[in-house]
Design a protein around this motif. Sequence first.
Motif, PDB file in Angstrom:
ATOM      1  N   GLN A   1      -0.904   1.751  -1.006  1.00 47.73           N
ATOM      2  CA  GLN A   1      -0.213   1.226   0.177  1.00 47.73           C
ATOM      3  C   GLN A   1       0.787   0.145  -0.224  1.00 47.73           C
ATOM      4  O   GLN A   1       1.930   0.108   0.255  1.00 47.73           O
ATOM      5  CB  GLN A   1      -1.265   0.665   1.160  1.00 47.73           C
ATOM      6  N   ILE A   2       0.354  -0.728  -1.128  1.00 51.42           N
ATOM      7  CA  ILE A   2       1.226  -1.816  -1.587  1.00 51.42           C
ATOM      8  C   ILE A   2       2.449  -1.240  -2.315  1.00 51.42           C
ATOM      9  O   ILE A   2       3.586  -1.668  -2.114  1.00 51.42           O
ATOM     10  CB  ILE A   2       0.427  -2.765  -2.508  1.00 51.42           C
ATOM     11  N   ARG A   3       2.212  -0.263  -3.144  1.00 50.31           N
ATOM     12  CA  ARG A   3       3.294   0.366  -3.902  1.00 50.31           C
ATOM     13  C   ARG A   3       4.331   0.967  -2.917  1.00 50.31           C
ATOM     14  O   ARG A   3       5.533   0.788  -3.070  1.00 50.31           O
ATOM     15  CB  ARG A   3       2.724   1.466  -4.798  1.00 50.31           C
ATOM     16  N   HIS A   4       3.792   1.623  -1.894  1.00 48.85           N
ATOM     17  CA  HIS A   4       4.665   2.232  -0.891  1.00 48.85           C
ATOM     18  C   HIS A   4       5.472   1.157  -0.167  1.00 48.85           C
ATOM     19  O   HIS A   4       6.692   1.283   0.033  1.00 48.85           O
ATOM     20  CB  HIS A   4       3.805   3.038   0.097  1.00 48.85           C
ATOM     21  N   ASP A   5       4.807   0.060   0.216  1.00 47.47           N
ATOM     22  CA  ASP A   5       5.485  -1.028   0.937  1.00 47.47           C
ATOM     23  C   ASP A   5       6.596  -1.633   0.093  1.00 47.47           C
ATOM     24  O   ASP A   5       7.709  -1.873   0.565  1.00 47.47           O
ATOM     25  CB  ASP A   5       4.477  -2.131   1.311  1.00 47.47           C
ATOM     26  N   VAL A   6       6.257  -1.921  -1.168  1.00 48.91           N
ATOM     27  CA  VAL A   6       7.244  -2.574  -2.049  1.00 48.91           C
ATOM     28  C   VAL A   6       8.443  -1.644  -2.239  1.00 48.91           C
ATOM     29  O   VAL A   6       9.601  -2.077  -2.177  1.00 48.91           O
ATOM     30  CB  VAL A   6       6.601  -2.945  -3.408  1.00 48.91           C
TER      31      VAL A   6
ATOM     32  N   GLU B   1      -3.605  -9.321  -1.545  1.00 47.81           N
ATOM     33  CA  GLU B   1      -4.504  -8.192  -1.261  1.00 47.81           C
ATOM     34  C   GLU B   1      -5.143  -7.677  -2.555  1.00 47.81           C
ATOM     35  O   GLU B   1      -6.356  -7.412  -2.607  1.00 47.81           O
ATOM     36  CB  GLU B   1      -3.703  -7.078  -0.566  1.00 47.81           C
ATOM     37  N   LEU B   2      -4.344  -7.559  -3.595  1.00 38.99           N
ATOM     38  CA  LEU B   2      -4.892  -7.074  -4.871  1.00 38.99           C
ATOM     39  C   LEU B   2      -5.942  -8.040  -5.423  1.00 38.99           C
ATOM     40  O   LEU B   2      -6.967  -7.611  -5.957  1.00 38.99           O
ATOM     41  CB  LEU B   2      -3.778  -6.908  -5.903  1.00 38.99           C
ATOM     42  N   ARG B   3      -5.682  -9.344  -5.291  1.00 45.67           N
ATOM     43  CA  ARG B   3      -6.662 -10.333  -5.790  1.00 45.67           C
ATOM     44  C   ARG B   3      -7.967 -10.235  -5.009  1.00 45.67           C
ATOM     45  O   ARG B   3      -9.059 -10.367  -5.566  1.00 45.67           O
ATOM     46  CB  ARG B   3      -6.080 -11.745  -5.703  1.00 45.67           C
ATOM     47  N   THR B   4      -7.850 -10.002  -3.700  1.00 47.06           N
ATOM     48  CA  THR B   4      -9.061  -9.842  -2.881  1.00 47.06           C
ATOM     49  C   THR B   4      -9.856  -8.629  -3.346  1.00 47.06           C
ATOM     50  O   THR B   4     -11.084  -8.680  -3.501  1.00 47.06           O
ATOM     51  CB  THR B   4      -8.680  -9.657  -1.394  1.00 47.06           C
TER      52      THR B   4
END
Lengths: 408, 81
Positions: free
Chosen positions: A36-41, B18-21
């Motif tokens: 999800q993070i990869r997609h957002d970035v 989020e990744l750290r969590t």
Amino acid sequence: MTAISVRGGADGITAHLDDLLRVAAEIRHASTAVEQIRHDVRTNTAYWLIDDQLALDTLPLHLAVTALVGPFGRLTLTGAALEHLASAMRAAVELYEDADDTVLESLAGALGHLAAATGAVAIGHYRTAGHQFFDAVPDVTDVVTGALRPLDHPVAAAVTDGHAVVTRLGTDTSAEGSRAPASITDLIDELAWRNAGKHGEISVSILVGADGVRRAIVDIPGTKSWNPLPNRDVTSVGTDIRALAGDDTSYEHGVLEALTDAGISSHDQVLLVGHSEGGIVAVDAARDAVRSGRFNITHVVTAGSPIGVIARDLPASVQVLALENSADLVPRCDGAANPDRTNLTTVTGRVQHYSVGADHDIEKSYEPLAAATDRSVDPSIEHFIRSAHGFLDAPAVATSTFWIRRRL
Amino acid sequence: MSGALLQIAARIDDAAAELRTRAARIAHHTADARWSSDGARRCYARLGAVTADLSGCASDLDALADQFRRAAARQAAGDAP
């Protein structure tokens, strides 16, 4: 001093597998979050990259974004690695659960002992051969009785069990009946005391722990009559046949009725302690009473009871400690080793008297095993004892005795 | 334009958090788990590496967010990106 080995419980394989599954689930969540993070970035920076039209002095920014979220970027690779690891962990757990290695171990052990015994006879070491054959017998018992297990239910259904008739005998004011247990050894001692009573006699001991909570301990002795025909004695072999198949029995109904008669409600915690047939009845009673909500049976202690099959249906809220003398044939007579469950701790030790009766005897065999259990620092045993502390720290108990008979 | 860059930086900050969590949760479950076999211990070692990977990704995201913030500052100062 009796050496013991421990299977199952809070430190057993199943508990470890549960832990692995929890970690695998956490890793899978992390993998989803990374994607999800990869997609957002990528989405956010894509807008900016279009606006920016690749100006030369922002080239380091473009490179940094690509290094993180591009096809071979760090986030991309980490997300894939997490997904792969979670899948591998789940697959490992499933493979382990599918492999019934207990049966293989049992069979291999039996064959190994018998081969050694045969070899010893061939070279004239008869005493050694006797020991080795004796070692092999319980394993052979497992294999043979396991093969007969499909017949359990039809045979059990044919046994006439009648209805329980429960009579309150009175209060046990003896030193044994008034002593509050403080250890597993004490529980087994008191079971031995109850076992000395009449056929069908059980006891309900009410105690209030240091935490102020009311609890009850029920002592349930084992088989006392070997009469196979329908009769009024609930401790006869008819109960064994039905209880081993997991069917309810008059003995079980009598135990639950005695709890009601003693004033125990569904809010009180209950510990059932049973020897041999009494342990089978205890496990069946715990299963039925917890499922129906009639009683809050939180703990069961068995000594020399074959519960390998019936324990599979026990609710997870019931903690069981099973003591098994490896020289005793009785715990093996259901043809199944106790399953490795988080709520079932099996303690096995060897107390050998070269007598079927003595090897199964509470005082001769199971009291030494209980003492070894109390001395153990095994994590599963310690977890069971900690969970049962409310039953073991009361200053006093009030014990009532009951007589259970069968009406045909 | 600089406002858009700062928004991107803020989103990247959130992603790093989020990744750290997630890394902390895996470490917590791993520490709580009952490990006794060699296989389980090897698994534990692998999980340690995974947690380190996640933390490394979070640090990379921090650095990226900083780059976006610096770009925004330059732009705001008329030092165009």
